[in-house]
Design a protein around this motif. Sequence first.
Motif, mmCIF file in Angstrom:
data_model
loop_
_atom_site.group_PDB
_atom_site.id
_atom_site.type_symbol
_atom_site.label_atom_id
_atom_site.label_comp_id
_atom_site.label_asym_id
_atom_site.label_seq_id
_atom_site.Cartn_x
_atom_site.Cartn_y
_atom_site.Cartn_z
ATOM 1 N N PHE A 26 -9.490 -5.567 -4.952
ATOM 2 C CA PHE A 26 -8.305 -6.415 -4.795
ATOM 3 C C PHE A 26 -8.511 -7.407 -3.648
ATOM 4 C CE2 PHE A 26 -4.042 -7.697 -3.806
ATOM 5 C CZ PHE A 26 -3.356 -7.617 -5.000
ATOM 6 N N ALA A 27 -9.100 -6.924 -2.548
ATOM 7 C CA ALA A 27 -9.346 -7.808 -1.405
ATOM 8 C C ALA A 27 -10.313 -8.928 -1.780
ATOM 9 C CB ALA A 27 -9.882 -7.001 -0.219
ATOM 10 N N ASP A 28 -11.311 -8.617 -2.615
ATOM 11 C CA ASP A 28 -12.249 -9.648 -3.071
ATOM 12 C C ASP A 28 -11.517 -10.752 -3.836
ATOM 13 O OD1 ASP A 28 -14.429 -8.251 -2.058
ATOM 14 O OD2 ASP A 28 -14.864 -7.233 -3.944
ATOM 15 N N ASP A 29 -10.505 -10.361 -4.584
ATOM 16 C CA ASP A 29 -9.769 -11.294 -5.443
ATOM 17 C C ASP A 29 -8.634 -12.017 -4.741
ATOM 18 O OD1 ASP A 29 -11.373 -10.567 -7.535
ATOM 19 O OD2 ASP A 29 -9.890 -9.288 -8.528
ATOM 20 N N MET A 30 -8.307 -11.574 -3.536
ATOM 21 C CA MET A 30 -7.089 -12.053 -2.871
ATOM 22 C C MET A 30 -6.971 -13.574 -2.847
ATOM 23 S SD MET A 30 -4.297 -11.207 -1.064
ATOM 24 C CE MET A 30 -4.496 -9.671 -0.163
ATOM 25 N N GLU A 31 -7.947 -14.239 -2.275
ATOM 26 C CA GLU A 31 -7.839 -15.688 -2.097
ATOM 27 C C GLU A 31 -7.828 -16.417 -3.437
ATOM 28 O OE1 GLU A 31 -9.714 -19.285 0.647
ATOM 29 O OE2 GLU A 31 -10.516 -17.251 0.780
ATOM 30 N N LEU A 32 -8.569 -15.909 -4.423
ATOM 31 C CA LEU A 32 -8.670 -16.576 -5.712
ATOM 32 C C LEU A 32 -7.366 -16.530 -6.497
ATOM 33 C CD1 LEU A 32 -10.459 -17.973 -7.844
ATOM 34 C CD2 LEU A 32 -11.133 -15.689 -8.635
ATOM 35 N N TYR A 33 -6.683 -15.379 -6.453
ATOM 36 C CA TYR A 33 -5.508 -15.200 -7.306
ATOM 37 C C TYR A 33 -4.173 -15.207 -6.561
ATOM 38 C CZ TYR A 33 -9.119 -13.777 -10.594
ATOM 39 O OH TYR A 33 -10.243 -13.747 -11.387
ATOM 40 N N MET A 116 7.696 -5.580 7.860
ATOM 41 C CA MET A 116 6.501 -5.535 7.018
ATOM 42 C C MET A 116 5.294 -5.124 7.854
ATOM 43 S SD MET A 116 5.456 -9.564 6.587
ATOM 44 C CE MET A 116 3.714 -9.179 6.275
ATOM 45 N N PHE A 117 4.300 -4.598 7.192
ATOM 46 C CA PHE A 117 3.024 -4.285 7.843
ATOM 47 C C PHE A 117 1.936 -4.835 6.944
ATOM 48 C CE2 PHE A 117 -0.588 -1.383 8.804
ATOM 49 C CZ PHE A 117 -0.737 -1.713 10.140
ATOM 50 N N MET A 118 1.167 -5.775 7.474
ATOM 51 C CA MET A 118 0.168 -6.457 6.654
ATOM 52 C C MET A 118 -1.149 -5.696 6.646
ATOM 53 S SD MET A 118 0.173 -9.021 4.664
ATOM 54 C CE MET A 118 -0.958 -10.064 3.748
ATOM 55 N N THR A 119 -1.768 -5.658 5.474
ATOM 56 C CA THR A 119 -3.036 -4.972 5.261
ATOM 57 C C THR A 119 -4.030 -5.951 4.630
ATOM 58 O OG1 THR A 119 -2.709 -4.282 2.962
ATOM 59 C CG2 THR A 119 -1.616 -2.962 4.665
ATOM 60 N N PRO A 120 -5.276 -5.540 4.407
ATOM 61 C CA PRO A 120 -6.231 -6.435 3.731
ATOM 62 C C PRO A 120 -5.851 -6.733 2.282
ATOM 63 C CG PRO A 120 -7.384 -4.693 4.915
ATOM 64 C CD PRO A 120 -5.946 -4.331 4.923
ATOM 65 N N ARG A 195 -5.596 4.684 3.458
ATOM 66 C CA ARG A 195 -6.806 5.430 3.071
ATOM 67 C C ARG A 195 -7.350 4.925 1.747
ATOM 68 N NH1 ARG A 195 -8.068 9.043 6.712
ATOM 69 N NH2 ARG A 195 -6.476 10.175 7.908
ATOM 70 N N ARG A 196 -6.471 4.558 0.829
ATOM 71 C CA ARG A 196 -6.907 3.993 -0.439
ATOM 72 C C ARG A 196 -7.670 2.695 -0.220
ATOM 73 N NH1 ARG A 196 -5.268 0.149 -3.170
ATOM 74 N NH2 ARG A 196 -3.357 -0.172 -1.988
ATOM 75 N N MET A 197 -7.354 1.974 0.859
ATOM 76 C CA MET A 197 -8.009 0.698 1.171
ATOM 77 C C MET A 197 -9.265 0.871 2.015
ATOM 78 S SD MET A 197 -4.751 -1.682 2.167
ATOM 79 C CE MET A 197 -3.240 -1.582 1.228
ATOM 80 N N GLY A 198 -9.631 2.088 2.320
ATOM 81 C CA GLY A 198 -10.868 2.311 3.065
ATOM 82 C C GLY A 198 -10.699 2.616 4.534
ATOM 83 N N VAL A 199 -9.471 2.784 4.998
ATOM 84 C CA VAL A 199 -9.263 3.211 6.385
ATOM 85 C C VAL A 199 -9.622 4.691 6.468
ATOM 86 C CG1 VAL A 199 -7.561 3.566 8.218
ATOM 87 C CG2 VAL A 199 -7.480 1.489 6.824
ATOM 88 N N THR A 200 -10.537 5.008 7.356
ATOM 89 C CA THR A 200 -11.042 6.381 7.429
ATOM 90 C C THR A 200 -10.501 7.160 8.621
ATOM 91 O OG1 THR A 200 -12.989 5.547 8.620
ATOM 92 C CG2 THR A 200 -13.184 5.818 6.229
ATOM 93 N N GLU A 201 -9.963 6.449 9.608
ATOM 94 C CA GLU A 201 -9.482 7.122 10.819
ATOM 95 C C GLU A 201 -8.067 6.641 11.133
ATOM 96 O OE1 GLU A 201 -11.260 8.366 15.196
ATOM 97 O OE2 GLU A 201 -12.035 6.586 14.192
ATOM 98 N N ILE A 202 -7.110 7.540 11.020
ATOM 99 C CA ILE A 202 -5.727 7.227 11.360
ATOM 100 C C ILE A 202 -5.328 8.082 12.562
ATOM 101 C CG2 ILE A 202 -3.331 7.312 10.592
ATOM 102 C CD1 ILE A 202 -4.296 6.537 7.830
ATOM 103 N N LEU A 203 -4.966 7.403 13.636
ATOM 104 C CA LEU A 203 -4.608 8.075 14.882
ATOM 105 C C LEU A 203 -3.096 8.238 14.935
ATOM 106 C CD1 LEU A 203 -6.841 5.933 17.283
ATOM 107 C CD2 LEU A 203 -7.480 7.990 16.021
ATOM 108 N N HIS A 204 -2.647 9.458 14.956
ATOM 109 C CA HIS A 204 -1.207 9.706 15.037
ATOM 110 C C HIS A 204 -0.754 9.590 16.485
ATOM 111 C CE1 HIS A 204 2.393 12.549 15.257
ATOM 112 N NE2 HIS A 204 2.803 11.420 14.705
#
Length: 318
Positions: A26-33, A116-120, A195-204
Motif C-alpha cells: 500500500f505504501a508503494d502505491d500511495m503517491e500513485l493512487y 488523527m495519527f498518521m502512518t506510512p 504491526r501490520r505495517m512493519g512496526v516491530t517495537e512498540i514501547l508502552h
Amino acid sequence: MTQEICKPMDVDAIPGERWFPKETTFADDMELYWGDWGVSSEVDTLRAVLMRRPGREVENFDPKANRFSDVPIDIDLMRKQHDKVVDLYRQHGVKVFYVEEQREDRPNAVFCRDLMFMTPEGAIITRPGMAARRGEERYIAKALADLGVPIVRTINGDGMFEGANGMWVDRHTVVLSTGSRCNRSGYEQVEYELRRMGVTEILHMQQPYSNIHIDGLMNAASNDVVMVHASQVPYDVLDVLKKKGYRIIEAPSRTEVRDGFGCNFVALEPGLIVMPEGNPRCQEALEKAGIKVLTVDISEIIKGRGALHCITAFLKRG
C-alpha cells in the motif's frame, strides 16, 4: 442394425488466470493512487500538515467545561497567532491544509493532532477521551477524505485513543501511551495496525495521572536528540531511546514544561524546530545540544492547554 457410438463432446478447458495482481505494498502505491502522504518520523522534513483555524467554535463557550484556562481568550489575536504559525510553516516549504468544517460547540478542535495519527499507509482516526471533544474526529475524517488521504482505521468499540498518545521513534519503533485519553482497547487497535505495517517495537508508556499526552513530556528535536520532562517519563522508554543513540536533554524548568509547553514543539527538519515563545531555559538546553530553535508567540492558543505540536496534524514527512 449397428448401434451408433456417441462420442463425448469435446469441451475446451477453462483457461487459467490472465489478469495477475500487482504485488506492491500500500505504501508503494500511495503517491500513485492517493497522493504524497505518509509519516513514520517526528523529525524528518515536514512536507504537509492539517490544521484548524479557530472558527465560530471559540466565540462562545464555557472554558471550564472545555478544559481551557479561566483567562479570557482574545479571539482575534488567537486567529492571528494561528495564521503566523501557518505562515512560518509555509516559509519552510510546508503545505498547510485546513479542516474547513467543524462543530460550533467544540473549541478544542484547533488541536488537530489529537484527532488523527498518521502512518506510512494513511491516517488512523482517533476517538477522543473527553466528552467535550467527541465528534470532532468526524470532520477530520471528512477533510482527509476530501484531500485523498487514506483512512486505515477509525478507533471503534470501547476504544479511546488520541493522536498525541503516539510518537514515532523510527520506521520500526513507536511509543504508545495509555492513560485518561487512551485505554487498552484503543492502544491494541493502534498496535494492530502498526504491526501490520512493519512496526516491530512498540514501547508502552504509562501516562502519569497529571498528564494526558506524550508531547507534553517528551518530544524529538532530531534523529538523535530528544527533550524530556525527566521526572514524568518512564525509565524503560528512555533506556530504549538511549540504546538507539538518542541524547536525552532534560527540560530544566518544570514551569516551562507545564505552563509554557516547552516540550510541545514541532520539528521542521532534523535539528530545526519551532517552539512556543517564552521558554528560554528549554530553548537554551536544546541550542546547546546543537538544535536550531525558532520561536513563535501562541499565548492565546496556550489558553486551551495545548501548543504547537497539538495544533499540527502531520500528513507528510520526509
